[in-house]
Design a protein around this motif. Structure first.
Motif, PDB file in Angstrom:
ATOM      1  N   THR A 144      11.267 -12.477  -4.604  1.00 44.18           N
ATOM      2  CA  THR A 144      11.480 -13.918  -4.518  1.00 44.18           C
ATOM      3  C   THR A 144      10.211 -14.574  -3.996  1.00 44.18           C
ATOM      4  N   PRO A 145       9.306 -14.960  -4.894  1.00 43.79           N
ATOM      5  CA  PRO A 145       8.086 -15.608  -4.425  1.00 43.79           C
ATOM      6  C   PRO A 145       8.352 -17.060  -4.027  1.00 43.79           C
ATOM      7  N   THR A 146       7.810 -17.470  -2.903  1.00 40.82           N
ATOM      8  CA  THR A 146       7.872 -18.860  -2.474  1.00 40.82           C
ATOM      9  C   THR A 146       6.522 -19.238  -1.889  1.00 40.82           C
ATOM     10  N   PHE A 147       6.355 -20.509  -1.583  1.00 33.09           N
ATOM     11  CA  PHE A 147       5.145 -20.922  -0.892  1.00 33.09           C
ATOM     12  C   PHE A 147       5.425 -22.194  -0.099  1.00 33.09           C
ATOM     13  N   THR A 148       4.603 -22.403   0.901  1.00 36.26           N
ATOM     14  CA  THR A 148       4.667 -23.624   1.685  1.00 36.26           C
ATOM     15  C   THR A 148       3.381 -24.406   1.452  1.00 36.26           C
ATOM     16  N   VAL A 149       3.419 -25.694   1.784  1.00 39.94           N
ATOM     17  CA  VAL A 149       2.243 -26.541   1.617  1.00 39.94           C
ATOM     18  C   VAL A 149       1.922 -27.204   2.950  1.00 39.94           C
ATOM     19  N   SER A 150       0.655 -27.516   3.123  1.00 41.36           N
ATOM     20  CA  SER A 150       0.212 -28.106   4.383  1.00 41.36           C
ATOM     21  C   SER A 150       0.741 -29.528   4.563  1.00 41.36           C
ATOM     22  N   GLN A 151       1.018 -30.231   3.462  1.00 39.51           N
ATOM     23  CA  GLN A 151       1.567 -31.578   3.523  1.00 39.51           C
ATOM     24  C   GLN A 151       2.109 -31.933   2.150  1.00 39.51           C
ATOM     25  N   THR A 152       3.036 -32.870   2.121  1.00 40.73           N
ATOM     26  CA  THR A 152       3.627 -33.289   0.845  1.00 40.73           C
ATOM     27  C   THR A 152       3.239 -34.713   0.471  1.00 40.73           C
ATOM     28  N   THR A 153       2.503 -35.401   1.330  1.00 42.44           N
ATOM     29  CA  THR A 153       1.996 -36.734   1.014  1.00 42.44           C
ATOM     30  C   THR A 153       0.535 -36.802   1.409  1.00 42.44           C
ATOM     31  N   GLY A 154      -0.175 -37.725   0.789  1.00 42.59           N
ATOM     32  CA  GLY A 154      -1.577 -37.893   1.127  1.00 42.59           C
ATOM     33  C   GLY A 154      -2.191 -39.029   0.343  1.00 42.59           C
ATOM     34  N   CYS A 155      -3.443 -39.307   0.671  1.00 45.53           N
ATOM     35  CA  CYS A 155      -4.187 -40.376   0.023  1.00 45.53           C
ATOM     36  C   CYS A 155      -5.312 -39.762  -0.797  1.00 45.53           C
ATOM     37  N   ALA A 156      -5.437 -40.201  -2.029  1.00 47.87           N
ATOM     38  CA  ALA A 156      -6.454 -39.626  -2.912  1.00 47.87           C
ATOM     39  C   ALA A 156      -7.858 -39.980  -2.408  1.00 47.87           C
ATOM     40  N   PRO A 157      -8.750 -38.958  -2.455  1.00 47.63           N
ATOM     41  CA  PRO A 157      -8.482 -37.541  -2.762  1.00 47.63           C
ATOM     42  C   PRO A 157      -7.957 -36.803  -1.531  1.00 47.63           C
ATOM     43  N   THR A 158      -6.996 -35.899  -1.741  1.00 45.09           N
ATOM     44  CA  THR A 158      -6.393 -35.125  -0.658  1.00 45.09           C
ATOM     45  C   THR A 158      -6.379 -33.652  -1.047  1.00 45.09           C
ATOM     46  N   CYS A 218       7.772  -7.337 -13.897  1.00 46.53           N
ATOM     47  CA  CYS A 218       8.805  -8.306 -13.534  1.00 46.53           C
ATOM     48  C   CYS A 218       8.138  -9.650 -13.276  1.00 46.53           C
ATOM     49  N   GLU A 219       8.629 -10.688 -13.911  1.00 49.76           N
ATOM     50  CA  GLU A 219       8.021 -12.017 -13.819  1.00 49.76           C
ATOM     51  C   GLU A 219       8.967 -12.978 -13.115  1.00 49.76           C
ATOM     52  N   LYS A 220       8.464 -13.640 -12.067  1.00 49.18           N
ATOM     53  CA  LYS A 220       9.245 -14.590 -11.302  1.00 49.18           C
ATOM     54  C   LYS A 220       8.469 -15.896 -11.179  1.00 49.18           C
ATOM     55  N   GLU A 221       9.205 -17.010 -11.151  1.00 54.13           N
ATOM     56  CA  GLU A 221       8.583 -18.328 -11.053  1.00 54.13           C
ATOM     57  C   GLU A 221       9.262 -19.133  -9.953  1.00 54.13           C
ATOM     58  N   PHE A 222       8.471 -19.879  -9.203  1.00 55.91           N
ATOM     59  CA  PHE A 222       8.988 -20.723  -8.134  1.00 55.91           C
ATOM     60  C   PHE A 222       8.312 -22.078  -8.205  1.00 55.91           C
ATOM     61  N   ALA A 223       9.122 -23.131  -8.287  1.00 53.30           N
ATOM     62  CA  ALA A 223       8.615 -24.499  -8.272  1.00 53.30           C
ATOM     63  C   ALA A 223       8.929 -25.116  -6.913  1.00 53.30           C
ATOM     64  N   PHE A 224       7.940 -25.793  -6.330  1.00 52.76           N
ATOM     65  CA  PHE A 224       8.142 -26.390  -5.020  1.00 52.76           C
ATOM     66  C   PHE A 224       9.215 -27.478  -5.133  1.00 52.76           C
ATOM     67  N   PRO A 225      10.223 -27.463  -4.231  1.00 53.81           N
ATOM     68  CA  PRO A 225      11.374 -28.370  -4.408  1.00 53.81           C
ATOM     69  C   PRO A 225      11.063 -29.841  -4.186  1.00 53.81           C
ATOM     70  N   THR A 226       9.985 -30.140  -3.462  1.00 53.26           N
ATOM     71  CA  THR A 226       9.642 -31.531  -3.171  1.00 53.26           C
ATOM     72  C   THR A 226       8.327 -31.884  -3.850  1.00 53.26           C
ATOM     73  N   PRO A 227       8.290 -32.926  -4.699  1.00 53.80           N
ATOM     74  CA  PRO A 227       7.014 -33.300  -5.313  1.00 53.80           C
ATOM     75  C   PRO A 227       5.985 -33.705  -4.260  1.00 53.80           C
ATOM     76  N   ILE A 228       4.747 -33.398  -4.545  1.00 56.30           N
ATOM     77  CA  ILE A 228       3.651 -33.849  -3.690  1.00 56.30           C
ATOM     78  C   ILE A 228       3.272 -35.252  -4.136  1.00 56.30           C
ATOM     79  N   SER A 229       3.343 -36.194  -3.212  1.00 59.16           N
ATOM     80  CA  SER A 229       3.097 -37.602  -3.518  1.00 59.16           C
ATOM     81  C   SER A 229       1.720 -38.007  -3.022  1.00 59.16           C
ATOM     82  N   ILE A 230       0.871 -38.404  -3.957  1.00 61.20           N
ATOM     83  CA  ILE A 230      -0.501 -38.813  -3.639  1.00 61.20           C
ATOM     84  C   ILE A 230      -0.624 -40.308  -3.906  1.00 61.20           C
TER      85      ILE A 230
END
Length: 301
Positions: A144-158, A218-230
Motif C-alpha cells: 500500500t504505497p502512500t505519501f505525505t506532502v509538506s503543504q497543500t496550499t501555496g503561492c506560485a511558485p511554490t 505488482c503495480e499499485k497506484e495512490f492519488a493524494f486525497p486532497t488537491p494541492i491548491s496553488i
C-alpha cells in the motif's frame, strides 16, 4: 555361521541383520542358520510382513502462484495414486497457521507473505500416513504505497516536498505531480522516494504515484486525497487618483489591483509609508517619486 533370509517375494539376504524393500502385499519370512559344524536351525513366520501401497499425494493447484492483492483465495487438489482407498483422511497445512481436512479445499490468504503448503494423508485401515510439501507455493504481495506532502496550499511558485511510505520492495516508481510534470525511474534512485516539485502556475493539482514491486511486477497506484491548491496573485498595479500637480502641497490617493489583499505596505518614495488599503498621501516637496506596495493576501500570498 551362515544366515539365509527368505522374504517370500523371491528375494533373499545373507547378512545377520538386514533390511528389505518389497512391493505391496503380505509375505511369509524365513530364516535359516547353519554353523561351522554343519548344524542348522530355521524359523518360519507365516504372513509375517504386510507392505501397504504408497499413497503419497501430489499437491496440485490451478491458482496462480502469486497475487498482487489480498485477500487471495486459492484452490488446492490432492492427487492420489490410482486405486487409493476412498476413506482416506486429509490434513492440509496452508503455511499461515490455518488447516483443513477437506480433500480439495479452498483457502484464503488474508495477509502478505510467502507460504509453503503441506498435506498429510492417513489410511484409517492401516494407520499409515503419507506426507508431502511444496515449499513457497504461494506468494501474496499487496503493498500500500502512500505519501505525505509538506503543504497543500501555496503561492506560485511554490516547492512541495513529497515523502513516501510503503515503498519497500519497489523496483520502479512513477510520479505524476498533476501539472503535466512527471518523474520516473528505478527504485534505487533515492530521489524517487522523496522528491520535491515546484508548482509554477495557479491551479488545483492532484499528484499521484504508481509503484511496481518485485519480480512479480505488482503495480499499485495512490492519488493524494486532497488537491494541492496553488494561488498566483498575478501582476500588481498601483492606481493613484492623480499622478502630477503644478503646485504644492500635492495630495493623491492610492489603491492596488489585488482585490482580496489582507495586508499592505506602501512606500511613497519620499521616506514615508502606510499600511492602509487605500491610503491618501500628501507630497510637500517637488520631485519625481517612485511608489511601491507589497501585498499579502488572506491565504498568505
Amino acid at each position: 555361521t551362515d544366515w539365509v533370509w527368505v522374504f517370500g517375494d523371491g528375494k533373499c539376504a545373507t547378512e545377520p541383520n538386514t533390511t528389505h524393500s518389497c512391493t505391496p502385499g503380505t509375505y511369509t519370512v524365513s530364516l535359516i542358520i547353519r554353523d561351522q559344524n554343519g548344524c542348522q536351525a530355521d524359523v518360519v513366520k507365516p504372513n509375517f510382513i504386510t507392505s501397504h501401497p504408497d499413497l503419497t499425494p501430489v499437491i496440485q493447484s490451478a491458482s496462480k502462484r502469486f497475487s498482487c492483492t489480498s485477500p487471495y483465495q486459492v484452490a488446492l487438489t490432492a492427487h492420489l495414486p490410482a486405486g487409493s482407498p476412498a476413506d482416506l483422511q486429509f490434513l492440509w497445512n496452508f503455511g499461515d497457521g490455518n488447516t483443513s481436512t477437506e480433500r480439495n479445499p479452498l483457502h484464503t490468504y488474508q495477509q502478505n507473505g510467502t507460504f509453503s503448503v503441506s498435506l498429510t494423508v492417513t489410511d484409517p485401515a492401516t494407520n499409515c500416513t503419507f506426507s508431502t510439501q511444496v515449499a513457497d507455493m504461494f506468494q501474496v504481495q499487496d503493498p500500500t504505497p502512500t505519501f505525505t506532502v509538506s503543504q497543500t496550499t501555496g503561492c506560485a511558485p511554490t516547492t512541495i516536498q513529497f515523502n513516501s511510505q510503503g515503498f519497500e520492495g519497489a523496483t520502479e516508481i512513477f510520479w505524476d505531480f498533476g501539472d503535466g510534470t512527471q518523474l520516473a525511474g528505478v527504485a534505487n534512485d533515492a530521489l524517487l522516494f522523496s522528491p520535491s516539485h515546484a508548482y509554477q502556475a495557479e491551479g488545483e493539482f492532484t499528484p499521484l504515484v504508481r509503484v511496481i514491486y518485485g519480480e512479480n511486477s505488482c503495480e499499485k497506484e495512490f492519488a493524494f486525497p486532497t488537491p494541492i491548491s496553488i494561488r498566483d496573485v498575478g501582476t500588481i498595479d498601483i492606481l493613484p487618483t492623480e499622478t502630477s500637480a503644478c503646485q504644492l502641497p500635492f495630495t493623491t490617493q492610492f489603491q492596488s489591483t489585488v482585490m482580496d489583499a489582507a495586508n499592505w505596505n506602501w512606500n511613497f518614495g519620499d521616506g514615508t509609508t502606510s499600511t492602509e488599503a487605500t491610503p491618501t498621501h500628501t507630497y510637500t516637496t517637488a520631485g519625481n517619486y517612485t511608489v511601491s506596495v507589497s501585498i499579502e493576501t488572506a491565504d498568505g500570498c
